[in-house]
Write an enzyme that holds these catalytic residues in place. Sequence first.
Site, PDB file in Angstrom:
ATOM      1  N   TYR A  97       0.829  -1.208   0.000  1.00 27.50           N
ATOM      2  CA  TYR A  97       0.000   0.000   0.000  1.00 27.50           C
ATOM      3  C   TYR A  97       0.874   1.273   0.000  1.00 27.50           C
ATOM      4  CZ  TYR A  97      -3.097   3.653   1.792  1.00 27.50           C
ATOM      5  OH  TYR A  97      -3.772   4.837   1.959  1.00 27.50           O
ATOM      6  N   VAL A 131      -2.869  13.255  -1.311  1.00 29.26           N
ATOM      7  CA  VAL A 131      -2.307  14.230  -0.369  1.00 29.26           C
ATOM      8  C   VAL A 131      -0.964  14.806  -0.822  1.00 29.26           C
ATOM      9  CG1 VAL A 131      -3.532  13.484   1.716  1.00 29.26           C
ATOM     10  CG2 VAL A 131      -1.338  12.425   1.128  1.00 29.26           C
TER      11      VAL A 131
END
Length: 308
Positions: free
Chosen positions: A192, A262
């Site tokens: 991830y 982000v």
Amino acid sequence: MTKKTDYPAIIEEVFEKVNQGENLGDVAHYIPELAKVNPENFGVYLLPLEEKGHGIGNWQEKFSIQSIAKVLSLSLAYKMIGDDIWERVGVEPSGNPFNSLVQLETDNGIPRNPLINAGAMVICDLLISHLPNPEEDFLAFVRNICSSQEINYSLEIARSEKSVGYRNVALCNFIKSFGNIKNRPEEVLDFYFKMCSLKMNCQQLARTFMFLADDNFRGINQERILSISQAKRINAIMQTCGFYDESGEFSFKVGLPGKSGVGGGILALHPDKYCIAVWSPRLNEKGNSYRGMKFLELFTSSTESSIF
Ligand code: GLN
């Protein structure tokens, strides 16, 4: 007056306007490597289906695409596994922040959608179960659709996020406790963080998403990436879930399927017309690029090119 279809001229105008306006918010401080990025970077690249692309500002500079990569891992899992993936993850907007834990308890470890952290981890788990070399195979998939061998993970960013990823560790272990993560949480998290660390510039990002905008898109071996129906569904999930608890607002103001990260990137696309990538690292309180949102709102308004 500029014609609504003169995309390059409108990009220049809107860029100028947003560049002169406020630049509020802050870079993603919770990932130490991302805190180092110059907050004044601002780049845009528009890639129409049938015309030349057009870039402005820092469009050639690479940045960490972060959660935008969740659409790519979802696409690969959907391509390989098909509709069975929906037994492990939902397709409803969560109305909560991207890293929230709260709904998992009542939902028995089934994340609301694949674009929040919890859902993206379940997709990573599925890919680990189905791919011989998940990190290499996923990277090869992205390089194929972008048609660039130059795309890579950033090991510094992945390591940096791992060193402080307490909430993601909690999320992954919590889902595991419900049995919806099959592999070791450590392995899922490593994949991830790597996936989120992918670096691209605005042009590469726009190119990478063409497979969702162009029905005739083909990969390096002339193969189709997703069926038309699968591509429709991924676009629908981006439209409803791509900006977490600001997805309604993005849809309302911009009117395109899109996805934020982000790192300050936003990718939006108009099916059958174009892909557009914007990068500006200062984030609003929902974790979405402040200028990215502004730019896209003005762009789709000036060009009258939202899907609605
Ligand atoms: N890697 C980031 C995280 O897990 C991705 C979040 C995002 O881009 N919204 O916190």
